[in-house]
Design an enzyme around this catalytic site. Structure first.
Site, PDB file in Angstrom:
ATOM      1  N   PHE A  18      43.933  45.281  44.424  1.00 46.34           N
ATOM      2  CA  PHE A  18      43.080  46.410  44.003  1.00 46.34           C
ATOM      3  C   PHE A  18      43.697  47.775  44.296  1.00 46.34           C
ATOM      4  CE2 PHE A  18      40.225  42.920  45.331  1.00 46.34           C
ATOM      5  CZ  PHE A  18      39.690  42.585  44.091  1.00 46.34           C
ATOM      6  N   GLY A  20      45.966  49.216  42.582  1.00 50.44           N
ATOM      7  CA  GLY A  20      46.333  49.900  41.336  1.00 50.44           C
ATOM      8  C   GLY A  20      47.753  49.621  40.884  1.00 50.44           C
ATOM      9  N   GLU A  89      52.951  40.845  38.983  1.00 51.50           N
ATOM     10  CA  GLU A  89      52.787  39.725  39.918  1.00 51.50           C
ATOM     11  C   GLU A  89      54.147  39.151  40.309  1.00 51.50           C
ATOM     12  OE1 GLU A  89      49.944  39.290  41.211  1.00 51.50           O
ATOM     13  OE2 GLU A  89      48.498  40.035  39.737  1.00 51.50           O
ATOM     14  N   CYS A 145      39.421  50.474  51.730  1.00 51.44           N
ATOM     15  CA  CYS A 145      38.926  49.395  52.590  1.00 51.44           C
ATOM     16  C   CYS A 145      37.438  49.171  52.325  1.00 51.44           C
ATOM     17  CB  CYS A 145      39.151  49.736  54.059  1.00 51.44           C
ATOM     18  SG  CYS A 145      38.417  48.505  55.164  1.00 51.44           S
ATOM     19  N   CYS A 148      35.409  49.913  55.926  1.00 52.54           N
ATOM     20  CA  CYS A 148      35.267  51.231  56.549  1.00 52.54           C
ATOM     21  C   CYS A 148      35.652  52.384  55.632  1.00 52.54           C
ATOM     22  CB  CYS A 148      36.090  51.297  57.835  1.00 52.54           C
ATOM     23  SG  CYS A 148      37.859  51.491  57.540  1.00 52.54           S
TER      24      CYS A 148
HETATM   25  P1  ADP Z   1      46.162  45.626  41.455  1.00 51.47           P
HETATM   26  O1  ADP Z   1      47.053  45.260  40.302  1.00 51.47           O
HETATM   27  O2  ADP Z   1      46.883  46.387  42.545  1.00 51.47           O
HETATM   28  O3  ADP Z   1      45.416  44.454  42.018  1.00 51.47           O
HETATM   29  P2  ADP Z   1      44.627  46.971  39.422  1.00 51.47           P
HETATM   30  O4  ADP Z   1      45.570  47.973  38.829  1.00 51.47           O
HETATM   31  O5  ADP Z   1      44.408  45.714  38.647  1.00 51.47           O
HETATM   32  O6  ADP Z   1      45.066  46.651  40.925  1.00 51.47           O
HETATM   33  O7  ADP Z   1      43.199  47.603  39.631  1.00 51.47           O
HETATM   34  C1  ADP Z   1      42.992  48.823  40.304  1.00 51.47           C
HETATM   35  C2  ADP Z   1      41.526  49.184  40.076  1.00 51.47           C
HETATM   36  O8  ADP Z   1      40.708  48.291  40.823  1.00 51.47           O
HETATM   37  C3  ADP Z   1      41.120  50.539  40.563  1.00 51.47           C
HETATM   38  O9  ADP Z   1      41.446  51.574  39.657  1.00 51.47           O
HETATM   39  C4  ADP Z   1      39.624  50.383  40.711  1.00 51.47           C
HETATM   40  O10 ADP Z   1      38.981  50.610  39.474  1.00 51.47           O
HETATM   41  C5  ADP Z   1      39.440  48.904  41.030  1.00 51.47           C
HETATM   42  N1  ADP Z   1      39.048  48.609  42.423  1.00 51.47           N
HETATM   43  C6  ADP Z   1      38.243  47.578  42.795  1.00 51.47           C
HETATM   44  N2  ADP Z   1      38.124  47.489  44.131  1.00 51.47           N
HETATM   45  C7  ADP Z   1      38.877  48.493  44.662  1.00 51.47           C
HETATM   46  C8  ADP Z   1      39.179  48.921  46.004  1.00 51.47           C
HETATM   47  N3  ADP Z   1      38.673  48.302  47.088  1.00 51.47           N
HETATM   48  N4  ADP Z   1      40.014  49.966  46.159  1.00 51.47           N
HETATM   49  C9  ADP Z   1      40.522  50.605  45.088  1.00 51.47           C
HETATM   50  N5  ADP Z   1      40.273  50.242  43.796  1.00 51.47           N
HETATM   51  C10 ADP Z   1      39.466  49.201  43.568  1.00 51.47           C
HETATM   52 MG    MG Z   2      47.616  43.486  39.399  1.00 49.18          MG
HETATM   53 ZN    ZN Z   3      38.807  49.396  57.355  1.00 46.86          ZN
END
Ligand code: ADP
Ligand code: MG
Ligand code: ZN
Length: 213
Positions: A18, A20, A89, A145, A148
């Site tokens: 998550f 980004g 990935e 997080c 928190c």
């Molecule tokens: P990653 O590929 O790193 O898993 P993505 O690019 O698929 O992440 O997704 C990022 C998006 O996830 C953010 O823009 C937001 O909309 C969403 N999101 C969901 N949970 C969280 C979190 N805990 N922190 C930040 N973004 C989050």
């Molecule tokens: Mg991803």
């Molecule tokens: Zn924390």
């Protein structure tokens, strides 16, 4: 072709779930397309969470992608006129991926790799450390997080009631993992997601299991 377009390089986009990473990969891919460069995006066949032939972020942005079984298949499936290669990935590939992206960079290709730097226990994931060492540019992103609200660097494993999967690779998103900071992260996994335990806003309000020396 201009000289600068022939300079190959390796870029790593890493961070927790998550954070980004996929969004950032797609942003760089789209910029290359605006510059009229041919782009190919690959992802390991193991990641079929959303679709086999697209790379997709948690907020639903997506581009077509080519699924591959292993790193060498990227070389086989490369088109001659491709200038930019995206790999999402990338942590799921074995260490062969390092040689593959090095080869591409020496051929003058801009290689953008996105992947988890740590597994859910907080240990280095697969080939990521090696990739970061040979890269020209490393970007480490942070999520928020869920406990928190501090910047999150770790992927918290949340075991469901249906049974446990303690393998390093257990695909999933909101149901199985959540983003956490170093201090809220529990490497062994937890049984309840943060929204069930409540948001702990200030860490110093909760000093039950922390001693300040
Ligand atoms: P990653 O590929 O790193 O898993 P993505 O690019 O698929 O992440 O997704 C990022 C998006 O996830 C953010 O823009 C937001 O909309 C969403 N999101 C969901 N949970 C969280 C979190 N805990 N922190 C930040 N973004 C989050
Ligand atoms: Mg991803
Ligand atoms: Zn924390």
């Amino acid at each position: 072709m201009h000289f600068h377009q022939m300079v190959g390089s390796i870029e790593i986009v890493c961070g927790s779930m998550f954070s980004g990473k996929t969004e950032e990969l797609l942003r760089r891919v789209k910029r290359a397309q605006i510059a009229r460069q041919k782009v190919q995006v690959f992802k390991p066949l193991i990641d079929d969470r959303y679709s086999l032939d697209h790379v997709q972020s948690h907020n639903a942005a997506r581009v077509p992608s080519i699924p591959v079984q292993n790193a060498k298949e990227i070389l086989e499936k490369m088109d001659d006129n491709t200038r930019v290669v995206g790999i999402d990935e990338v942590q799921f590939f074995d260490k062969e991926i390092v040689d593959v992206v090095q080869k591409l960079a020496y051929r003058g290709i801009q290689v953008v790799c996105a992947g988890l730097d740590m597994d859910f226990r907080g240990l280095p994931f697969g080939p990521m450390a090696d990739l970061m060492c040979v890269a020209e540019k490393v970007t480490k992103l942070q999520a928020v997080c869920m406990v928190c609200a501090a910047p999150a660097t770790r992927s918290q494993k949340v075991f469901s009631d249906q049974g446990q999967n303690e393998n390093q690779i257990d695909l999933g998103a909101h149901d199985k993992y959540e983003a956490r900071c170093r201090f809220c992260h529990e490497p062994e996994g937890v049984h309840f997601p943060a929204h069930q335990i409540g948001l702990r806003h200030a860490r110093n309000e909760d000093s039950t299991n922390e001693e300040v020396i």
